[in-house]
Design a protein around this motif. Sequence first.
Motif, PDB file in Angstrom:
ATOM      1  N   MET A   1       0.941  -1.189   0.093  1.00  0.00           N
ATOM      2  CA  MET A   1       0.216   0.094  -0.055  1.00  0.00           C
ATOM      3  C   MET A   1       0.810   1.136   0.078  1.00  0.00           C
ATOM      4  O   MET A   1       1.963   1.351   0.805  1.00  0.00           O
ATOM      5  N   THR A   2       0.533   2.218  -0.985  1.00  0.00           N
ATOM      6  CA  THR A   2       1.409   3.372  -0.706  1.00  0.00           C
ATOM      7  C   THR A   2       0.801   4.439   0.308  1.00  0.00           C
ATOM      8  O   THR A   2      -0.297   4.502   0.621  1.00  0.00           O
ATOM      9  N   ASN A   3       1.883   4.933   0.914  1.00  0.00           N
ATOM     10  CA  ASN A   3       1.699   5.808   2.096  1.00  0.00           C
ATOM     11  C   ASN A   3       2.147   7.249   1.662  1.00  0.00           C
ATOM     12  O   ASN A   3       3.220   7.399   1.188  1.00  0.00           O
ATOM     13  N   ILE A   4       1.251   8.241   1.653  1.00  0.00           N
ATOM     14  CA  ILE A   4       1.351   9.565   1.017  1.00  0.00           C
ATOM     15  C   ILE A   4       0.914  10.488   1.918  1.00  0.00           C
ATOM     16  O   ILE A   4       0.038  10.367   2.588  1.00  0.00           O
ATOM     17  N   LYS A   5       2.102  11.366   2.247  1.00  0.00           N
ATOM     18  CA  LYS A   5       1.591  12.386   3.220  1.00  0.00           C
ATOM     19  C   LYS A   5       1.956  13.651   2.457  1.00  0.00           C
ATOM     20  O   LYS A   5       3.246  13.914   2.033  1.00  0.00           O
ATOM     21  N   VAL A   6       1.061  14.991   2.634  1.00  0.00           N
ATOM     22  CA  VAL A   6       1.443  16.076   1.967  1.00  0.00           C
ATOM     23  C   VAL A   6       1.497  17.049   2.943  1.00  0.00           C
ATOM     24  O   VAL A   6       0.397  17.238   3.628  1.00  0.00           O
ATOM     25  N   TYR A   7       2.782  17.944   2.950  1.00  0.00           N
ATOM     26  CA  TYR A   7       2.914  18.811   3.950  1.00  0.00           C
ATOM     27  C   TYR A   7       2.524  20.103   3.408  1.00  0.00           C
ATOM     28  O   TYR A   7       2.889  20.595   2.324  1.00  0.00           O
ATOM     29  N   THR A   8       1.465  20.977   4.066  1.00  0.00           N
ATOM     30  CA  THR A   8       0.930  22.224   3.450  1.00  0.00           C
ATOM     31  C   THR A   8       0.918  23.380   4.365  1.00  0.00           C
ATOM     32  O   THR A   8       1.249  23.146   5.528  1.00  0.00           O
ATOM     33  N   THR A   9       0.501  24.549   3.610  1.00  0.00           N
ATOM     34  CA  THR A   9      -0.060  25.631   4.487  1.00  0.00           C
ATOM     35  C   THR A   9      -1.418  26.213   3.757  1.00  0.00           C
ATOM     36  O   THR A   9      -1.728  25.625   2.974  1.00  0.00           O
ATOM     37  N   ASN A  10      -1.892  26.975   4.754  1.00  0.00           N
ATOM     38  CA  ASN A  10      -3.216  27.489   4.261  1.00  0.00           C
ATOM     39  C   ASN A  10      -3.287  28.261   3.050  1.00  0.00           C
ATOM     40  O   ASN A  10      -4.461  27.954   2.325  1.00  0.00           O
ATOM     41  N   THR A  11      -2.250  28.938   2.805  1.00  0.00           N
ATOM     42  CA  THR A  11      -2.205  30.053   1.544  1.00  0.00           C
ATOM     43  C   THR A  11      -1.595  29.490   0.362  1.00  0.00           C
ATOM     44  O   THR A  11      -1.445  29.977  -0.640  1.00  0.00           O
ATOM     45  N   CYS A  12      -1.240  28.219   0.401  1.00  0.00           N
ATOM     46  CA  CYS A  12      -0.224  27.706  -0.671  1.00  0.00           C
ATOM     47  C   CYS A  12      -0.902  27.147  -1.916  1.00  0.00           C
ATOM     48  O   CYS A  12      -1.633  25.981  -1.897  1.00  0.00           O
ATOM     49  N   PRO A  13      -1.268  27.897  -3.083  1.00  0.00           N
ATOM     50  CA  PRO A  13      -1.936  27.278  -4.248  1.00  0.00           C
ATOM     51  C   PRO A  13      -1.203  25.968  -4.796  1.00  0.00           C
ATOM     52  O   PRO A  13      -1.914  25.325  -5.261  1.00  0.00           O
ATOM     53  N   TYR A  14       0.309  25.932  -4.865  1.00  0.00           N
ATOM     54  CA  TYR A  14       0.307  24.559  -5.098  1.00  0.00           C
ATOM     55  C   TYR A  14      -0.045  23.457  -4.209  1.00  0.00           C
ATOM     56  O   TYR A  14       0.033  22.315  -4.810  1.00  0.00           O
ATOM     57  N   CYS A  15      -0.055  23.706  -3.089  1.00  0.00           N
ATOM     58  CA  CYS A  15      -0.530  22.750  -2.162  1.00  0.00           C
ATOM     59  C   CYS A  15      -1.846  22.085  -2.380  1.00  0.00           C
ATOM     60  O   CYS A  15      -2.240  21.032  -2.505  1.00  0.00           O
ATOM     61  N   THR A  16      -2.935  23.103  -2.766  1.00  0.00           N
ATOM     62  CA  THR A  16      -4.101  22.829  -3.263  1.00  0.00           C
ATOM     63  C   THR A  16      -4.264  22.169  -4.731  1.00  0.00           C
ATOM     64  O   THR A  16      -4.801  21.296  -4.740  1.00  0.00           O
ATOM     65  N   MET A  17      -3.161  22.405  -5.460  1.00  0.00           N
ATOM     66  CA  MET A  17      -2.882  21.521  -6.793  1.00  0.00           C
ATOM     67  C   MET A  17      -2.579  19.966  -6.491  1.00  0.00           C
ATOM     68  O   MET A  17      -2.825  19.298  -7.123  1.00  0.00           O
ATOM     69  N   VAL A  18      -1.741  19.772  -5.483  1.00  0.00           N
ATOM     70  CA  VAL A  18      -1.169  18.633  -5.204  1.00  0.00           C
ATOM     71  C   VAL A  18      -2.158  17.698  -4.625  1.00  0.00           C
ATOM     72  O   VAL A  18      -2.818  16.628  -4.955  1.00  0.00           O
TER      73      VAL A  18
END
Length: 76
Positions: A1-18
């Motif tokens: 099984m693939t384990n994926i963690k996405v580290y983000t901030t509230n205002t990051c447009p690229y975070c939303t894209m990922v």
Amino acid sequence: MTNIKVYTTNTCPYCTMVKKFLEDKGLSFKEINVQEDRKTAEKLVETTGEMGVPQTEINGEWVLGFNPDKIIELVN
């Protein structure tokens, strides 16, 4: 099984894209907001040497920024 963690901030447009990319591909992931968790943010910088987001960890490998080709490569 693939384990994926996405580290983000509230205002990051690229975070939303990922996150949208992963959702569109049907891949489940855990989001970790480093803007709201300073301790995790510090640990992330220690681990990767990078301060920017998004950072995506896939089975122990790191992807900096929005890089769909690299994400698919690591998932497969």
